[in-house]
Design a protein around this motif. Structure first.
Motif, PDB file in Angstrom:
ATOM      1  N   GLU A  52       0.832  -1.209   0.000  1.00 22.64           N
ATOM      2  CA  GLU A  52       0.000   0.000   0.000  1.00 22.64           C
ATOM      3  C   GLU A  52       0.867   1.260   0.000  1.00 22.64           C
ATOM      4  O   GLU A  52       0.540   2.248  -0.668  1.00 22.64           O
ATOM      5  CB  GLU A  52      -0.920  -0.018   1.216  1.00 22.64           C
ATOM      6  N   ALA A  53       1.998   1.205   0.730  1.00 18.39           N
ATOM      7  CA  ALA A  53       2.902   2.354   0.746  1.00 18.39           C
ATOM      8  C   ALA A  53       3.522   2.579  -0.628  1.00 18.39           C
ATOM      9  O   ALA A  53       3.734   3.722  -1.045  1.00 18.39           O
ATOM     10  CB  ALA A  53       3.998   2.133   1.791  1.00 18.39           C
ATOM     11  N   ALA A  54       3.805   1.483  -1.343  1.00 23.62           N
ATOM     12  CA  ALA A  54       4.341   1.613  -2.703  1.00 23.62           C
ATOM     13  C   ALA A  54       3.333   2.305  -3.610  1.00 23.62           C
ATOM     14  O   ALA A  54       3.692   3.164  -4.427  1.00 23.62           O
ATOM     15  CB  ALA A  54       4.704   0.243  -3.253  1.00 23.62           C
ATOM     16  N   ALA A  55       2.054   1.932  -3.469  1.00 29.39           N
ATOM     17  CA  ALA A  55       1.005   2.585  -4.262  1.00 29.39           C
ATOM     18  C   ALA A  55       0.896   4.062  -3.899  1.00 29.39           C
ATOM     19  O   ALA A  55       0.728   4.923  -4.783  1.00 29.39           O
ATOM     20  CB  ALA A  55      -0.333   1.882  -4.040  1.00 29.39           C
ATOM     21  N   LEU A  56       1.022   4.375  -2.612  1.00 34.43           N
ATOM     22  CA  LEU A  56       1.019   5.777  -2.191  1.00 34.43           C
ATOM     23  C   LEU A  56       2.212   6.524  -2.785  1.00 34.43           C
ATOM     24  O   LEU A  56       2.096   7.694  -3.183  1.00 34.43           O
ATOM     25  CB  LEU A  56       1.064   5.871  -0.658  1.00 34.43           C
ATOM     26  N   GLY A  57       3.358   5.845  -2.841  1.00 38.62           N
ATOM     27  CA  GLY A  57       4.546   6.453  -3.419  1.00 38.62           C
ATOM     28  C   GLY A  57       4.365   6.796  -4.888  1.00 38.62           C
ATOM     29  O   GLY A  57       4.770   7.866  -5.341  1.00 38.62           O
ATOM     30  N   VAL A  58       3.760   5.885  -5.635  1.00 34.61           N
ATOM     31  CA  VAL A  58       3.491   6.145  -7.050  1.00 34.61           C
ATOM     32  C   VAL A  58       2.538   7.329  -7.192  1.00 34.61           C
ATOM     33  O   VAL A  58       2.767   8.244  -7.997  1.00 34.61           O
ATOM     34  CB  VAL A  58       2.898   4.894  -7.737  1.00 34.61           C
ATOM     35  N   ALA A  59       1.457   7.317  -6.404  1.00 36.42           N
ATOM     36  CA  ALA A  59       0.490   8.418  -6.464  1.00 36.42           C
ATOM     37  C   ALA A  59       1.142   9.739  -6.085  1.00 36.42           C
ATOM     38  O   ALA A  59       0.911  10.784  -6.721  1.00 36.42           O
ATOM     39  CB  ALA A  59      -0.697   8.114  -5.546  1.00 36.42           C
ATOM     40  N   GLY A  60       1.995   9.709  -5.045  1.00 34.12           N
ATOM     41  CA  GLY A  60       2.681  10.926  -4.616  1.00 34.12           C
ATOM     42  C   GLY A  60       3.647  11.443  -5.670  1.00 34.12           C
ATOM     43  O   GLY A  60       3.726  12.649  -5.928  1.00 34.12           O
ATOM     44  N   ALA A  61       4.398  10.526  -6.305  1.00 38.34           N
ATOM     45  CA  ALA A  61       5.339  10.927  -7.347  1.00 38.34           C
ATOM     46  C   ALA A  61       4.598  11.536  -8.535  1.00 38.34           C
ATOM     47  O   ALA A  61       5.026  12.554  -9.105  1.00 38.34           O
ATOM     48  CB  ALA A  61       6.174   9.732  -7.793  1.00 38.34           C
ATOM     49  N   LEU A  62       3.472  10.931  -8.919  1.00 40.24           N
ATOM     50  CA  LEU A  62       2.678  11.465 -10.023  1.00 40.24           C
ATOM     51  C   LEU A  62       2.113  12.844  -9.669  1.00 40.24           C
ATOM     52  O   LEU A  62       2.080  13.755 -10.510  1.00 40.24           O
ATOM     53  CB  LEU A  62       1.547  10.504 -10.374  1.00 40.24           C
ATOM     54  N   ALA A  63       1.648  12.994  -8.417  1.00 43.46           N
ATOM     55  CA  ALA A  63       1.078  14.276  -7.990  1.00 43.46           C
ATOM     56  C   ALA A  63       2.141  15.378  -7.998  1.00 43.46           C
ATOM     57  O   ALA A  63       1.900  16.495  -8.475  1.00 43.46           O
ATOM     58  CB  ALA A  63       0.465  14.134  -6.603  1.00 43.46           C
ATOM     59  N   LEU A  64       3.326  15.077  -7.472  1.00 39.23           N
ATOM     60  CA  LEU A  64       4.398  16.068  -7.446  1.00 39.23           C
ATOM     61  C   LEU A  64       4.842  16.439  -8.861  1.00 39.23           C
ATOM     62  O   LEU A  64       5.107  17.610  -9.166  1.00 39.23           O
ATOM     63  CB  LEU A  64       5.593  15.524  -6.652  1.00 39.23           C
ATOM     64  N   ALA A  65       4.927  15.424  -9.737  1.00 35.43           N
ATOM     65  CA  ALA A  65       5.300  15.694 -11.124  1.00 35.43           C
ATOM     66  C   ALA A  65       4.256  16.559 -11.814  1.00 35.43           C
ATOM     67  O   ALA A  65       4.591  17.439 -12.624  1.00 35.43           O
ATOM     68  CB  ALA A  65       5.486  14.374 -11.878  1.00 35.43           C
ATOM     69  N   ALA A  66       2.979  16.320 -11.479  1.00 31.21           N
ATOM     70  CA  ALA A  66       1.907  17.132 -12.075  1.00 31.21           C
ATOM     71  C   ALA A  66       1.974  18.573 -11.587  1.00 31.21           C
ATOM     72  O   ALA A  66       1.787  19.520 -12.363  1.00 31.21           O
ATOM     73  CB  ALA A  66       0.547  16.519 -11.737  1.00 31.21           C
ATOM     74  N   VAL A  67       2.260  18.756 -10.298  1.00 36.29           N
ATOM     75  CA  VAL A  67       2.359  20.100  -9.741  1.00 36.29           C
ATOM     76  C   VAL A  67       3.497  20.873 -10.404  1.00 36.29           C
ATOM     77  O   VAL A  67       3.364  22.060 -10.713  1.00 36.29           O
ATOM     78  CB  VAL A  67       2.557  20.032  -8.211  1.00 36.29           C
ATOM     79  N   GLU A  68       4.624  20.196 -10.627  1.00 44.70           N
ATOM     80  CA  GLU A  68       5.778  20.857 -11.235  1.00 44.70           C
ATOM     81  C   GLU A  68       5.722  20.867 -12.756  1.00 44.70           C
ATOM     82  O   GLU A  68       6.599  21.424 -13.404  1.00 44.70           O
ATOM     83  CB  GLU A  68       7.073  20.169 -10.774  1.00 44.70           C
ATOM     84  N   ARG A  69       4.693  20.229 -13.315  1.00 41.07           N
ATOM     85  CA  ARG A  69       4.521  20.156 -14.773  1.00 41.07           C
ATOM     86  C   ARG A  69       5.785  19.630 -15.464  1.00 41.07           C
ATOM     87  O   ARG A  69       6.221  20.137 -16.504  1.00 41.07           O
ATOM     88  CB  ARG A  69       4.164  21.533 -15.340  1.00 41.07           C
ATOM     89  N   SER A  70       6.372  18.572 -14.868  1.00 40.77           N
ATOM     90  CA  SER A  70       7.635  18.058 -15.396  1.00 40.77           C
ATOM     91  C   SER A  70       7.515  16.637 -15.954  1.00 40.77           C
ATOM     92  O   SER A  70       8.520  15.996 -16.229  1.00 40.77           O
ATOM     93  CB  SER A  70       8.708  18.072 -14.295  1.00 40.77           C
ATOM     94  N   LEU A  71       6.290  16.147 -16.109  1.00 41.41           N
ATOM     95  CA  LEU A  71       6.090  14.791 -16.635  1.00 41.41           C
ATOM     96  C   LEU A  71       5.141  14.867 -17.819  1.00 41.41           C
ATOM     97  O   LEU A  71       3.958  15.186 -17.661  1.00 41.41           O
ATOM     98  CB  LEU A  71       5.515  13.866 -15.547  1.00 41.41           C
ATOM     99  N   SER A  72       5.659  14.580 -18.993  1.00 38.58           N
ATOM    100  CA  SER A  72       4.828  14.582 -20.194  1.00 38.58           C
ATOM    101  C   SER A  72       4.162  13.223 -20.372  1.00 38.58           C
ATOM    102  O   SER A  72       4.534  12.240 -19.724  1.00 38.58           O
ATOM    103  CB  SER A  72       5.681  14.901 -21.423  1.00 38.58           C
ATOM    104  N   TRP A  73       3.179  13.182 -21.270  1.00 37.37           N
ATOM    105  CA  TRP A  73       2.505  11.911 -21.558  1.00 37.37           C
ATOM    106  C   TRP A  73       3.503  10.908 -22.124  1.00 37.37           C
ATOM    107  O   TRP A  73       3.460   9.720 -21.805  1.00 37.37           O
ATOM    108  CB  TRP A  73       1.362  12.144 -22.534  1.00 37.37           C
ATOM    109  N   SER A  74       4.434  11.374 -22.927  1.00 37.44           N
ATOM    110  CA  SER A  74       5.440  10.489 -23.515  1.00 37.44           C
ATOM    111  C   SER A  74       6.349   9.890 -22.442  1.00 37.44           C
ATOM    112  O   SER A  74       6.595   8.680 -22.421  1.00 37.44           O
ATOM    113  CB  SER A  74       6.279  11.256 -24.540  1.00 37.44           C
TER     114      SER A  74
END
Length: 430
Positions: free
Chosen positions: A246-268
């Motif tokens: 469950e913590a690993a899933a939280l980590g993925v969600a957190g990493a995606l959220a932070l990347a979205a906030v910083e606008r540093s992760l493209s769809w590619s």
């Protein structure tokens, strides 16, 4: 006779591995030969049951999630920000910015769980910058080779998940047991850098322009996203709110959220990260399946019993047993990756380890440390391969630069044996 059959199979395995065949397929192939020729069991049924059992564990689902989290960080600005936040604090230390390798690996290890991912990510950030500033290549690459092995020891650790499944011990306790040894080892690495720099002052570039304390604090804002993610993952485990999966899933969600906030992760790059994580996990899954089937075949042949009887007949004291196991894992690490080493040996070693009275949580951290040693020993040192890809340097040269860090890790193994509370104190508080 069983012993000679097992020895012949081990030689066959080494030959097949040396041929360049994928490790997982090599393990499956040798196990299939062993089951067909030397046991009465049906090889097909045994392989199907073993492969399914080794890859269908719920606990193991944490592994691909942590891999994916590492891939997300690798493809965003989060990893680059780490260097910018650390650099201002290190100018006054002996060795100066060489410490970014150790501190960067320590931080990234706490969110990746993989030494190879730690090595690749931190290396892409620090090596060009250290080279630009005039730091010696040998020290920059050697310290990165050693420090990146912290990805196995500092939780969340993929190898700890594999050990916990193989030895049937609490992964949460294993995670928390690795915290103090990981920090101690990181401190020992930094100590080595400091001592080296004192004897090689002419090789260390001059310090950058000084910054005020307020300016350093302002630069440290770049560390906030990574520290937040560490707190999310490890805090959820240690507080008992979430399991490792469950913590690993939280980590993925957190990493995606932070990347979205910083606008540093493209769809590619999102797709590339997902594919890369799947590819690595498929490789690991194939190794796990092959190692489990080979372990079963060796069990039917009688190798675990023979090895246990041989070690038992030596009547070794605990220090001698530990010394023998260190040598055994270092030699094995010259031919197998860490996951294969753990899965292949646990069934054989567990009875002997329990008979010797060694705590299984402590033994798990010990195994991780000696597997770390194998990460920087040729010819199958994964971190050496990663660094070769990053630097285009000769493998033997990279291994030589990592030798002092190898010796530091040997000293760390001795330290946790002499002071086992370094490993057991935190789990005892859970």
């Amino acid at each position: 006779m069983d012993f000679y059959i097992a020895a012949a199979l081990i030689v066959l395995l080494l030959v097949v591995l040396g041929s360049g065949l994928w490790i997982g397929l090599a393990l499956l192939g040798v196990a299939l030969v062993a089951m067909e020729l030397f046991t009465p069991r049906s090889a097909g049924d045994s392989m199907a049951l073993t492969v399914w059992g080794s890859t269908s564990s719920w606990t193991l689902t944490a592994l691909p999630l942590f891999l994916w989290m590492g891939e997300i960080l690798f493809r965003t600005k989060l990893s680059e920000d780490m260097f910018r936040g650390l650099a201002p604090w290190l100018n006054k230390l002996p060795g100066r910015l060489l410490h970014t390798n150790v501190i960067g690996c320590t931080i990234f290890a706490a969110v990746s769980g993989s030494s190879a991912a730690t090595c690749a990510t931190v290396g892409k950030i620090t090596l060009p910058e250290l080279k630009r500033r005039g730091y010696p290549d040998a020290m920059a690459i050697g310290t990165l080779a050693g420090a990146s092995t912290l990805g196995l020891l500092i939780p969340p650790s993929i190898i700890m998940i594999v050990y916990g499944v193989a030895a049937n011990v609490s992964i949460a306790k294993l995670f928390i047991a690795g915290v103090i040894p990981g920090l101690v080892l990181a401190t020992m690495f930094m100590g080595y850098i400091a001592v080296w720099s004192l004897f090689n002052k002419d090789k260390v570039p001059a310090a950058d322009i000084g910054m005020s304390f307020a300016q350093k604090l302002y630069a440290s804002r770049h560390l906030i996203p990574v520290i937040t993610l560490i707190a999310l993952v490890l805090g959820s485990i240690y507080s008992g709110v979430a399991t490792a999966t469950e913590a690993a899933a939280l980590g993925v969600a957190g990493a995606l959220a932070l990347a979205a906030v910083e606008r540093s992760l493209s769809w590619s790059s999102f797709k590339e990260g997902l594919v890369a994580a799947c590819r690595v996990y498929c490789m690991i899954g194939l190794i796990l399946a092959g190692a489990a089937f080979l372990t079963l075949a060796m069990g039917f042949i009688g190798l675990p019993r023979h090895v246990a009887e041989f070690i038992g007949s030596l009547d070794l004291s605990p220090p001698m047993l530990i010394a023998l196991l260190v040598a055994f894992f270092i030699v094995l690490g010259c031919f197998l990756d860490g996951i294969s080493m753990v899965v292949l040996t646990m069934a054989v070693l567990m009875p002997t380890v329990e008979k010797a009275g060694l705590d299984l949580i402590w033994f798990g951290v010990f195994v991780v440390l000696v597997v770390e040693l194998a990460q920087i020993t040729p010819p199958v040192g994964f971190n050496l391969f990663v660094l070769q890809g990053l630097t285009r340097r000769d493998l033997s040269w990279i291994a030589l630069t990592a030798l002092p860090l190898f010796l530091v890790m040997v000293a760390a193994v001795m330290l946790i044996y002499l002071v086992p509370s370094l490993v057991l104190w935190l789990p005892g508080k859970m």
